[in-house]
Motif scaffolding. Structure first.
Motif, PDB file in Angstrom:
ATOM      1  N   UNK A 176      -4.778  11.133   8.971  1.00 46.42           N
ATOM      2  CA  UNK A 176      -5.551  11.251  10.207  1.00 46.42           C
ATOM      3  C   UNK A 176      -7.042  11.329   9.892  1.00 46.42           C
ATOM      4  N   UNK A 177      -7.381  12.123   8.891  1.00 44.02           N
ATOM      5  CA  UNK A 177      -8.773  12.273   8.493  1.00 44.02           C
ATOM      6  C   UNK A 177      -9.311  10.977   7.890  1.00 44.02           C
ATOM      7  N   UNK A 178      -8.461  10.290   7.124  1.00 42.97           N
ATOM      8  CA  UNK A 178      -8.893   9.051   6.475  1.00 42.97           C
ATOM      9  C   UNK A 178      -9.047   7.900   7.459  1.00 42.97           C
ATOM     10  N   UNK A 179      -8.404   7.999   8.601  1.00 42.57           N
ATOM     11  CA  UNK A 179      -8.452   6.896   9.564  1.00 42.57           C
ATOM     12  C   UNK A 179      -9.866   6.629  10.077  1.00 42.57           C
ATOM     13  N   UNK A 180     -10.738   7.644   9.962  1.00 41.11           N
ATOM     14  CA  UNK A 180     -12.122   7.423  10.355  1.00 41.11           C
ATOM     15  C   UNK A 180     -12.827   6.489   9.377  1.00 41.11           C
ATOM     16  N   UNK A 181     -12.293   6.396   8.146  1.00 38.23           N
ATOM     17  CA  UNK A 181     -12.871   5.519   7.124  1.00 38.23           C
ATOM     18  C   UNK A 181     -12.102   4.211   7.006  1.00 38.23           C
ATOM     19  N   UNK A 182     -10.827   4.219   7.416  1.00 39.75           N
ATOM     20  CA  UNK A 182      -9.969   3.023   7.314  1.00 39.75           C
ATOM     21  C   UNK A 182      -9.614   2.586   8.731  1.00 39.75           C
ATOM     22  N   UNK A 183     -10.396   1.690   9.334  1.00 45.04           N
ATOM     23  CA  UNK A 183     -10.143   1.296  10.726  1.00 45.04           C
ATOM     24  C   UNK A 183      -8.852   0.516  10.920  1.00 45.04           C
ATOM     25  N   UNK A 184      -8.413  -0.208   9.878  1.00 49.47           N
ATOM     26  CA  UNK A 184      -7.209  -1.039  10.007  1.00 49.47           C
ATOM     27  C   UNK A 184      -6.299  -0.806   8.813  1.00 49.47           C
ATOM     28  N   UNK A 185      -5.301   0.049   8.988  1.00 50.24           N
ATOM     29  CA  UNK A 185      -4.371   0.328   7.901  1.00 50.24           C
ATOM     30  C   UNK A 185      -3.528  -0.895   7.562  1.00 50.24           C
ATOM     31  N   UNK A 186      -3.364  -1.786   8.501  1.00 56.66           N
ATOM     32  CA  UNK A 186      -2.556  -2.977   8.255  1.00 56.66           C
ATOM     33  C   UNK A 186      -3.126  -3.877   7.169  1.00 56.66           C
ATOM     34  N   UNK A 187      -4.434  -3.833   6.976  1.00 56.63           N
ATOM     35  CA  UNK A 187      -5.048  -4.677   5.948  1.00 56.63           C
ATOM     36  C   UNK A 187      -5.478  -3.878   4.717  1.00 56.63           C
ATOM     37  N   UNK A 188      -5.253  -2.565   4.735  1.00 58.57           N
ATOM     38  CA  UNK A 188      -5.667  -1.721   3.606  1.00 58.57           C
ATOM     39  C   UNK A 188      -4.680  -1.839   2.448  1.00 58.57           C
ATOM     40  N   UNK A 189      -5.228  -1.835   1.251  1.00 61.95           N
ATOM     41  CA  UNK A 189      -4.407  -1.832   0.039  1.00 61.95           C
ATOM     42  C   UNK A 189      -4.354  -0.391  -0.471  1.00 61.95           C
ATOM     43  N   UNK A 190      -3.129   0.149  -0.540  1.00 58.65           N
ATOM     44  CA  UNK A 190      -2.953   1.570  -0.821  1.00 58.65           C
ATOM     45  C   UNK A 190      -2.153   1.757  -2.112  1.00 58.65           C
ATOM     46  N   UNK A 191      -2.637   2.664  -2.967  1.00 54.81           N
ATOM     47  CA  UNK A 191      -1.933   2.992  -4.205  1.00 54.81           C
ATOM     48  C   UNK A 191      -1.510   4.458  -4.179  1.00 54.81           C
ATOM     49  N   UNK A 192      -0.221   4.702  -4.388  1.00 56.84           N
ATOM     50  CA  UNK A 192       0.295   6.053  -4.546  1.00 56.84           C
ATOM     51  C   UNK A 192       0.392   6.366  -6.035  1.00 56.84           C
ATOM     52  N   UNK A 193      -0.056   7.523  -6.434  1.00 55.61           N
ATOM     53  CA  UNK A 193       0.108   7.987  -7.806  1.00 55.61           C
ATOM     54  C   UNK A 193       1.096   9.138  -7.770  1.00 55.61           C
ATOM     55  N   UNK A 194       2.312   8.886  -8.221  1.00 56.07           N
ATOM     56  CA  UNK A 194       3.378   9.878  -8.168  1.00 56.07           C
ATOM     57  C   UNK A 194       4.582   9.357  -7.428  1.00 56.07           C
ATOM     58  N   UNK A 195       5.771   9.831  -7.805  1.00 53.09           N
ATOM     59  CA  UNK A 195       7.015   9.330  -7.200  1.00 53.09           C
ATOM     60  C   UNK A 195       7.926  10.466  -6.737  1.00 53.09           C
ATOM     61  N   UNK A 196       7.362  11.619  -6.458  1.00 54.05           N
ATOM     62  CA  UNK A 196       8.182  12.748  -6.024  1.00 54.05           C
ATOM     63  C   UNK A 196       8.498  12.696  -4.551  1.00 54.05           C
TER      64      UNK A 196
END
Length: 417
Positions: A176-196
């Motif tokens: 929610x907080x990041x959405x102010x910086x990422x207007x379109x999550x559909x085009x964002x490239x996201x990396x998760x670090x961790x598999x828990x």
């Protein structure tokens, strides 16, 4: 000897994140083992999560009023702490004894004490702490019953509807907080670090916002298996993966992202959901990089007014647990007396050639016979009148309640299941 439940808690509300970060580096199972080795401690469960450290102890009764002694024992068990950290923990941590400790655990497990009120992950974290204590042999009978009842209370609170289905989690808050910086999550490239487990929760929150390009990196080599399970793309090298993404979300206890791993030149949003920290704070000083960590999330965490029913359910569960614990000696004494009579009658039936049907009928009758008085004992205990029940047992049967053993409470169905 009577016993008392005790809890020492340090969390986001009463301790700074730097202190929690350092305390959380001490394995919870190791801390519980050290505590359980103390002479006046009969059992210990340590809960260490991303924004809290709590030690639940089963103490000998003479220490019931000595909160400072028990608190010092917890601090002493964390031998890796510096003198400054030990003093900070003493000053910031809160102690709970008896019913207050019970209420605190039930509220924590139900998400009512979380940074994000109603978060869903905490119930699982509490139960894993109890499971770890069982495997380590540090959990006592009273603590075991307490944590089992905490799980049931959490389910009751969620089923009431106030908190269920609300996607309440730190991951949701961070996005929610990041959405102010990422207007379109559909085009964002996201990396998760961790598999828990938290990584799986984060994926669900990302997809709810329309994120389609999600990748995962694991320092333990689990990325490929995790990616296949959740339909994301595995990455084998962290530095290379960071060159081609817009957002990095860390949720692991095994890796710290340092400034050396961050490529320069491209804007990058880094979200650190870990404690201990997954990301070196110096990463936030790199030009073009913005860092959202737990300390920042705490400043933005919403504090919604929860329905009275959620708090009422917790209060009712505390009263029920306390009544069951108070009534247990009397119920076990009654059960023991009836069992002695039962076994004698079964023995006589067997000498007369019983084929098993009489024994079955007798055991069923004994169960029915003890049920009503047991419920009455719990009711009287909830009203503060358990001494009346004990006096009745003495007057009618000539028996005096004593503290039951763990085996007796389990057999008699008094313990939570």
């Amino acid at each position: 000897m009577e016993r008392v439940l005790f809890c020492l808690t340090a969390n986001h509300a009463n301790a700074d994140f730097a202190l929690l970060d350092r305390v959380s580096r001490i394995p919870a199972s190791e801390a519980a083992t050290r505590l359980a080795e103390l002479d006046f401690v009969r059992g210990a469960v340590v809960l260490s999560t991303c924004n809290r450290f709590e030690a639940y102890l089963d103490l000998d009764d003479p220490l019931a009023a000595a909160d400072a002694i028990a608190a010092e024992a917890v601090v002493g068990a964390l031998a890796e702490l510096t003198a400054e950290d030990a003093e900070a923990l003493r000053e910031s941590a809160h102690a709970h004894t008896g019913d207050s400790a019970v209420r605190h655990l039930f509220a924590v497990t139900s998400g009512l004490e979380s940074m994000v009120v109603g978060e869903e992950e905490i119930a699982g974290q509490v139960q894993r702490a109890a499971q770890d204590a069982r495997r380590a042999g540090t959990v006592s009978s009273p603590l075991d019953r307490l944590f089992q009842q905490a799980a049931r209370t959490s389910r009751s609170v969620r089923s009431a509807g106030d908190l269920s289905g609300a996607d309440r989690s730190l991951a949701r808050l961070a996005l929610d907080l990041a959405s102010a910086r990422i207007p379109d999550w559909g085009s964002a490239r996201v990396l998760l670090v961790g598999t828990g487990r938290y990584a799986a929760t984060t994926i669900a929150s990302l997809r709810a916002r329309g994120a389609a390009d999600v990748r995962v990196y694991s320092a333990t080599g689990r990325a490929a298996m995790f990616a296949a399970k959740y339909g994301v793309r595995p990455e084998t090298t962290l530095t290379e993966a960071l060159r081609d993404v817009d957002v990095v979300i860390t949720c692991t206890a095994r890796y710290t992202v340092t400034p050396d791993a961050i490529p320069g030149g491209s804007p990058l949003l880094v979200i650190d959901l870990g404690l201990p920290r997954n990301v070196d704070p110096a990463v936030g000083a790199i030009p073009g990089v913005e860092l959202i960590d737990l300390e920042l999330l705490a400043l933005h965490a919403p504090l919604p007014e929860l329905a009275d029913s959620a708090h009422a359910l917790v209060g009712g569960a505390v009263a029920e647990f306390t009544a069951d614990e108070t009534a247990a000696p009397a119920i076990v004494a009654l059960r023991r007396h009836i069992d002695e009579v039962l076994e004698a009658e079964i023995g006589r039936a067997r000498t007369r050639g019983d084929d098993g049907r009489i024994e079955t009928a007798l055991r069923h009758f004994a169960g029915v016979l003890v049920h009503g008085p047991s419920e009455r004992a719990r009711l009287l205990a909830s009203e503060g009148r358990i001494d009346d029940f004990a006096a009745g047992l003495d007057a009618v049967y000539g028996i005096t309640p004593t503290a039951p053993t763990h085996a007796e409470t389990e057999t008699d169905g008094i313990a939570s299941a």
